[in-house]
Scaffold this active site. Structure first.
Site: not given
Length: 256
Positions: A128, A179
């Site tokens: 991610s 992230h």
């Protein structure tokens, strides 16, 4: 730009880095979660990001979590995101710059998790951070390199980007720092890797392929007698049907 019109064979040929990364994701999921081979479980154990182990000198854990995932839905969702948003950027940057950016953003995401997260025993894995690095490059393009992306695709990027941020802060078991720092890494490196970049065009790939095969054109009088399945025409649809079906199964399984 984000609508895939290539056949499966064309996709593999045009975007080898994205194809390889997705293949690694799914292969590792099969070996670790599905087949549960011993060496694969050892790979997971020695590859997952653990802050205290990184502090003790196991620095490879800043890289290896990029390729590992926590189950089928996790691997599939990240692979699906990579298939949607990676190909255009791979063509814009070129293979070397794309893989460099992808790894750089993923490492920055893992490094940010290591430095900022106060939990010494915090564990994390997944691509991610690297995928948010892709969004970081796109956001830079939208803001400062408008000639590389048209208005319609800019809107798509920003909507998906905002939705991704919303899910980052609202869904459980998300490495928020990974992230955010992955996004920062992609945005930070964008000015360097976008130098001399040209806008995405599917016709660049098709023209190159046509020119490479133009010298091999010959007439075959028996070609109409060969009744082969038209993979070039329907293979892409079959591929996306399988992907969408697997996504639906994964999401349905999470609801139950």
């Amino acid at each position: 730009m984000f609508v895939r019109t290539e056949s499966f064979r064309e996709f593999l040929k045009f975007y080898p880095i994205v194809s390889t990364l997705v293949g690694i994701h799914l292969l590792l999921w099969i070996l670790i979660d599905f087949l549960q081979f011993g060496f694969a479980l050892d790979l997971l154990r020695f590859g997952i990001g653990v802050n205290v182990l990184i502090l003790e000198g196991e620095y490879w854990r800043l890289v290896t979590p990029i390729f590992l995932h926590a189950g089928f839905a996790h691997a599939l969702f990240n692979s699906f995101s990579l298939v949607l948003f990676g190909p255009a950027l791979e063509q814009i940057l070129g293979k070397f710059k794309f893989i460099f950016m992808y790894l750089f953003a993923g490492i920055v995401g893992n490094l940010g998790t290591f430095i900022v997260n106060p939990d010494a025993y915090y564990q994390h894995l997944g691509a991610s951070g690297a995928i948010f690095g892709i969004f970081g490059v796109y956001v830079f393009m939208v803001l400062f390199r408008k000639h590389l992306i048209d208005q319609a695709n800019s809107q798509i990027v920003m909507v998906i980007f905002i939705l991704g941020l919303f899910m980052t802060f609202t869904r459980p078991n998300i490495n928020v720092l990974g992230h955010l720092f992955g996004l920062i890494g992609g945005f930070a490196i964008a000015p360097t890797i976008l130098r001399n970049a040209r806008p995405f065009s599917i016709w660049q790939q098709r023209t190159r392929t046509s020119s490479q095969s133009s010298g091999d054109i010959s007439f075959n009088p028996n070609r109409w007698k060969k009744r082969r399945f038209p993979w070039k025409k329907y293979g892409g649809y079959a591929f996306w049907f399988v992907i969408i079906f697997l996504v639906a199964v994964a999401l349905f399984g999470r609801v139950l």
